[in-house]
Design a protein around this motif. Sequence first.
Motif, short mmCIF file in Angstrom:
data_model
loop_
_atom_site.label_atom_id
_atom_site.label_comp_id
_atom_site.label_asym_id
_atom_site.label_seq_id
_atom_site.Cartn_x
_atom_site.Cartn_y
_atom_site.Cartn_z
N LEU A 1 0.77 -1.04 -0.26
CA LEU A 1 -0.06 0.04 -0.10
C LEU A 1 1.20 1.64 0.02
O LEU A 1 0.62 1.83 -0.51
N LEU A 2 1.93 1.04 1.29
CA LEU A 2 2.45 2.18 0.65
C LEU A 2 3.48 2.69 -0.52
O LEU A 2 3.85 3.51 -1.02
N THR A 3 3.97 1.33 -1.07
CA THR A 3 4.78 1.84 -2.64
C THR A 3 3.55 2.13 -2.83
O THR A 3 3.97 3.17 -3.95
N THR A 4 3.31 1.73 -3.60
CA THR A 4 1.36 1.94 -4.50
C THR A 4 1.26 3.56 -3.98
O THR A 4 1.37 4.09 -5.32
N CYS A 5 1.36 3.94 -3.02
CA CYS A 5 0.75 5.69 -2.80
C CYS A 5 2.15 5.92 -3.41
O CYS A 5 1.88 7.33 -3.11
N GLY A 6 3.18 5.84 -2.50
CA GLY A 6 4.98 6.09 -3.46
C GLY A 6 4.62 6.43 -4.50
O GLY A 6 5.24 7.46 -5.43
N ASP A 7 4.43 5.08 -5.22
CA ASP A 7 4.60 5.23 -6.91
C ASP A 7 4.00 6.82 -7.96
O ASP A 7 3.42 7.07 -8.26
N PHE A 8 2.12 6.13 -7.18
CA PHE A 8 1.37 7.45 -7.27
C PHE A 8 1.85 8.37 -7.26
O PHE A 8 1.78 9.74 -8.48
N TRP A 9 2.20 8.94 -6.12
CA TRP A 9 2.85 10.36 -5.81
C TRP A 9 3.74 11.21 -6.94
O TRP A 9 4.64 12.19 -7.22
N VAL A 10 4.93 10.50 -7.34
CA VAL A 10 6.04 10.09 -8.38
C VAL A 10 5.45 10.77 -9.78
O VAL A 10 6.34 11.37 -9.87
N LEU A 11 4.53 10.02 -9.98
CA LEU A 11 4.16 10.25 -10.93
C LEU A 11 2.99 11.54 -11.01
O LEU A 11 3.21 12.81 -11.58
N ALA A 12 2.60 11.78 -9.85
CA ALA A 12 1.10 13.18 -9.61
C ALA A 12 3.06 14.28 -9.47
O ALA A 12 2.39 15.09 -10.53
N PHE A 13 3.88 13.89 -9.64
CA PHE A 13 4.89 15.01 -9.30
C PHE A 13 5.19 15.42 -11.07
O PHE A 13 5.45 16.95 -11.02
N VAL B 1 1.59 20.12 -15.71
CA VAL B 1 0.21 21.74 -15.25
C VAL B 1 0.79 22.59 -14.75
O VAL B 1 0.71 23.92 -15.35
N TRP B 2 1.54 22.75 -13.87
CA TRP B 2 2.31 23.81 -13.79
C TRP B 2 2.91 25.00 -15.18
O TRP B 2 2.48 26.50 -15.06
N PHE B 3 4.07 24.11 -15.52
CA PHE B 3 4.62 25.36 -16.86
C PHE B 3 2.92 24.89 -18.08
O PHE B 3 3.22 26.20 -18.95
N ALA C 1 -3.32 26.49 -11.75
CA ALA C 1 -2.34 25.85 -11.54
C ALA C 1 -1.95 24.83 -10.27
O ALA C 1 -1.97 23.36 -10.54
N VAL C 2 -1.89 25.84 -9.23
CA VAL C 2 -2.16 25.01 -8.01
C VAL C 2 -3.33 24.51 -7.75
O VAL C 2 -3.32 23.34 -6.89
N LEU C 3 -4.38 25.04 -8.03
CA LEU C 3 -5.69 24.51 -7.40
C LEU C 3 -6.08 23.00 -8.16
O LEU C 3 -5.93 21.71 -7.82
N TRP C 4 -5.28 22.64 -10.04
CA TRP C 4 -4.91 21.87 -10.12
C TRP C 4 -4.21 20.39 -9.58
O TRP C 4 -4.23 19.14 -9.48
N ILE C 5 -3.03 20.76 -9.20
CA ILE C 5 -2.28 20.37 -8.67
C ILE C 5 -2.30 19.77 -7.52
O ILE C 5 -2.07 18.39 -6.89
N LEU C 6 -3.03 20.44 -6.25
CA LEU C 6 -3.86 20.47 -5.05
C LEU C 6 -5.25 18.94 -5.68
O LEU C 6 -5.18 17.77 -5.01
N ALA C 7 -5.60 19.22 -6.77
CA ALA C 7 -6.99 18.50 -7.37
C ALA C 7 -6.23 16.82 -7.38
O ALA C 7 -6.81 15.66 -7.22
N VAL C 8 -5.11 17.03 -8.45
CA VAL C 8 -4.49 15.80 -8.19
C VAL C 8 -3.69 14.77 -7.35
O VAL C 8 -4.11 13.88 -7.25
N SER D 1 -7.97 10.14 -11.17
CA SER D 1 -9.33 11.04 -11.74
C SER D 1 -9.45 12.28 -11.99
O SER D 1 -9.71 13.24 -13.30
N MET D 2 -8.94 12.79 -11.30
CA MET D 2 -8.78 14.44 -11.61
C MET D 2 -7.64 14.81 -12.20
O MET D 2 -8.15 15.91 -13.55
N GLY D 3 -6.66 14.25 -12.65
CA GLY D 3 -5.17 14.62 -13.70
C GLY D 3 -6.03 14.07 -15.09
O GLY D 3 -5.89 14.96 -16.48
N LEU D 4 -7.25 12.92 -15.53
CA LEU D 4 -7.65 12.62 -16.35
C LEU D 4 -8.72 13.80 -16.67
O LEU D 4 -8.25 14.31 -18.10
N LEU D 5 -8.93 14.17 -15.81
CA LEU D 5 -10.54 15.47 -16.09
C LEU D 5 -9.65 16.83 -16.28
O LEU D 5 -10.19 17.23 -17.09
#
Length: 130
Positions: free
Chosen positions: A53-65, A71-73, A81-88, A94-98
Motif C-alpha cells: 500500500l505504501l509503495t503504491t502510494c509512493g508510486d502515485f505521488w512520484v507520477l503526480a509530481f 500542469v504548472w508550466f 495551476a495550484v488548484l489543479w495540482i492540489l486536486a490531482v 481521475s482529477m488528472g484525467l479530468l
Amino acid sequence: MSTSNAAPDVRTALLVAYCVVGGSFAGWLAYSLTQQPLFPFQMENLVWTQWWLLTTCGDFWVLAFGFSTIVWFSEDNKLVAVLWILAVNLLGSSMGLLYLWLRVFRFGVGGLRMVGQEGDENSLLLGRQQ
C-alpha cells in the motif's frame, strides 16, 4: 537574473528533480521487491499489504509530481495551476484525467502542448506535428 538565464536553470532543476525522485523511487521499488515479493499476492498478510500500500502510494505521488510540473508550466494562471495540482495530488488520477480532458476539449490536441511552444516542432507531449 535575466529571463534568458532563468529557463536553463529551471530546465536543469527539473531534470535533476526528475532523476532524484524517479531514481529514489526505483531504488525503493527494487528494495520492496526484495523484502516483500509482489507475487504471489498475499492479501491475508498484514505486513505485505501495508508494504505494498505504501509503495503504491509512493508510486502515485512520484507520477503526480511529474504531472504536476506539466500542469504548472501549462497554465498561465498559477492559482488555477495550484488548484489543479492540489486536486490531482489529493483526489487522485481521475482529477488528472479530468484536467487532460478539459484541455483537449477547450484547446484540441494542441492543448497538450506547453505554453509558449506554439511554433516548436518538438512538443514535449505530442512529438513532431504532422
